[in-house]
Design a protein around this motif. Sequence first.
Motif, PDB file in Angstrom:
ATOM      1  N   UNK A 184       0.829  -1.205   0.000  1.00 32.56           N
ATOM      2  CA  UNK A 184       0.000   0.000   0.000  1.00 32.56           C
ATOM      3  C   UNK A 184       0.868   1.262   0.000  1.00 32.56           C
ATOM      4  N   UNK A 185       1.982   1.217  -0.746  1.00 32.57           N
ATOM      5  CA  UNK A 185       2.857   2.383  -0.811  1.00 32.57           C
ATOM      6  C   UNK A 185       2.281   3.429  -1.742  1.00 32.57           C
ATOM      7  N   UNK A 186       2.702   4.657  -1.527  1.00 34.02           N
ATOM      8  CA  UNK A 186       2.155   5.772  -2.279  1.00 34.02           C
ATOM      9  C   UNK A 186       3.133   6.221  -3.356  1.00 34.02           C
ATOM     10  N   UNK A 232       8.060   4.780  -6.794  1.00 35.35           N
ATOM     11  CA  UNK A 232       7.413   5.343  -7.966  1.00 35.35           C
ATOM     12  C   UNK A 232       7.331   6.858  -7.828  1.00 35.35           C
ATOM     13  N   UNK A 233       7.912   7.564  -8.801  1.00 41.08           N
ATOM     14  CA  UNK A 233       7.919   9.028  -8.788  1.00 41.08           C
ATOM     15  C   UNK A 233       7.115   9.577  -9.949  1.00 41.08           C
ATOM     16  N   UNK A 234       6.429  10.687  -9.711  1.00 39.21           N
ATOM     17  CA  UNK A 234       5.769  11.381 -10.808  1.00 39.21           C
ATOM     18  C   UNK A 234       6.831  12.010 -11.700  1.00 39.21           C
ATOM     19  N   UNK A 235       6.602  11.986 -13.022  1.00 37.40           N
ATOM     20  CA  UNK A 235       7.590  12.473 -13.970  1.00 37.40           C
ATOM     21  C   UNK A 235       6.890  13.031 -15.198  1.00 37.40           C
ATOM     22  N   UNK A 236       7.671  13.622 -16.098  1.00 38.38           N
ATOM     23  CA  UNK A 236       7.130  14.026 -17.397  1.00 38.38           C
ATOM     24  C   UNK A 236       6.858  12.797 -18.236  1.00 38.38           C
ATOM     25  N   UNK A 237       5.940  12.911 -19.182  1.00 41.11           N
ATOM     26  CA  UNK A 237       5.535  11.763 -19.996  1.00 41.11           C
ATOM     27  C   UNK A 237       6.678  11.199 -20.812  1.00 41.11           C
ATOM     28  N   UNK A 238       7.692  12.026 -21.125  1.00 41.94           N
ATOM     29  CA  UNK A 238       8.796  11.585 -21.979  1.00 41.94           C
ATOM     30  C   UNK A 238       9.871  10.843 -21.231  1.00 41.94           C
ATOM     31  N   UNK A 278       5.483   3.617 -17.079  1.00 44.05           N
ATOM     32  CA  UNK A 278       6.788   3.049 -16.765  1.00 44.05           C
ATOM     33  C   UNK A 278       6.668   2.047 -15.618  1.00 44.05           C
ATOM     34  N   UNK A 279       5.611   1.266 -15.582  1.00 42.12           N
ATOM     35  CA  UNK A 279       5.424   0.298 -14.505  1.00 42.12           C
ATOM     36  C   UNK A 279       6.510  -0.763 -14.549  1.00 42.12           C
ATOM     37  N   UNK A 280       6.831  -1.293 -13.387  1.00 36.91           N
ATOM     38  CA  UNK A 280       7.852  -2.338 -13.314  1.00 36.91           C
ATOM     39  C   UNK A 280       7.394  -3.582 -14.076  1.00 36.91           C
ATOM     40  N   UNK A 306      12.115   4.265  -9.677  1.00 36.25           N
ATOM     41  CA  UNK A 306      13.491   4.666  -9.394  1.00 36.25           C
ATOM     42  C   UNK A 306      14.123   3.767  -8.330  1.00 36.25           C
ATOM     43  N   UNK A 307      15.465   3.710  -8.372  1.00 31.17           N
ATOM     44  CA  UNK A 307      16.232   2.898  -7.426  1.00 31.17           C
ATOM     45  C   UNK A 307      16.408   3.625  -6.094  1.00 31.17           C
TER      46      UNK A 307
END
Length: 415
Positions: A146-148, A408-414, A293-295, A193-194
């Motif tokens: 249940x991580x955000x 999981x980080x929010x990022x630009x679509x590219x 970009x899901x794992x 991200x790592x």
Amino acid sequence: MERIVKFAKVIRNNWKKSVVGVIALYYGGATLKEKYEINVLMRAACKEAAKYGDSLIPMERNPTVITVILNPVANKRKAKRDFEKYCEPLLHLAGLQMDVVQTTSEGNAKEIVESLKGTEAIIVAGGDGTLSETVTGLLRRNDEANRFPLGILPLGRTNSIGNTLFPGGDGVEKVKQLIDASMAIIKGNTVWKDVMRIDPVVTEDETPTRPIYAMASIEWGAFRDTLAKRDKYWFCGSLREYAAFIFNGYKNSLTWNCSGTIKYTPPCVGCSNCVAKRPEVKRKWTFFVSNTHAAQDIDKTKMVNPECLMTQEICFKTSDFNIKTQNVGNSHPIPALSIILGRNTYSYTEFVSEGWNRLSKSPNTEPIYARTIELLPKDAEREVTIEIDKEEFDMKPVKITLLPKIVKLFCNASD
């Protein structure tokens, strides 16, 4: 010596420009164009954010709740002002319900996140230290399923991960960066991200302490110590980092002797030795559904890599020790930490020259790549400080483990 004389002239000229800049700022002439460009940027961003709030969220659905961890003293107390001026309006217009929690002390972000409930995302409004504390609190939670997702608003003085996700600068470029970071949260694009897990190595008589987590780097040595002193040279303006190397290149207060032993295992794409099977993540929330970009859903617990547990050992002595993740420039083709061991000794002119070069580019040293690292420093005659994601810690034996694609980080679509 010739370079230092030239630098002194640059300092003098820079001081004159600073005085002129202050006078111009007082009269408002130098910032009119910049203010106009920022107003144009914010007007366009507000219109775009409002479209998400008006048309993309069903009327029957409750507002999406996000928690903002705001460090009000970050970037010399400018973080709160910049958040309220450039980020908060966009998030409100997009229909997000924000619970803004301001940190009150060092370590407070960890405590907030560890006990956090009833949120759909966490937004870090601060710098590297606030992000590291937030990630530490997040990964210490017991509810792994249940991580955000995390959003980064690069409002600190040092923003290693934020600057990688959203390139920026000063003035108008900084506002563009904050707009990009806010819109990434609104649009919901994410990337994995790592993280480095850092566990103290304890003896049988010691009580184990909880791990801390970092996303960028661990730094130890004379170059780190020099940059930590840069604020003493505020009178040099934007050249204070260059001045720090000039005035400290000969001092014994720097850590010139980083010595000890490292034991490390090689990088691994993932196998039965190093990958634990994760529980399936099921979310009841639907707002942050975009996950380009899901794992990858590959069961690596069934893969076998006999080299994964092979340990190598190196005794080292250097004046510059650095460990980095792939989040900040490590370009290894598979998940790995990079270990950089600099030279043992520098003359004064060599140290100043190398320090100046590093302000614009990374050191040209062949790294050692690893999945796990056991760092065992040699007993020092005085207390030694290391830097973990720009936060200072006392030097102790530690084991560092790479956790690939875990946050999981929010990022630009590219991205």
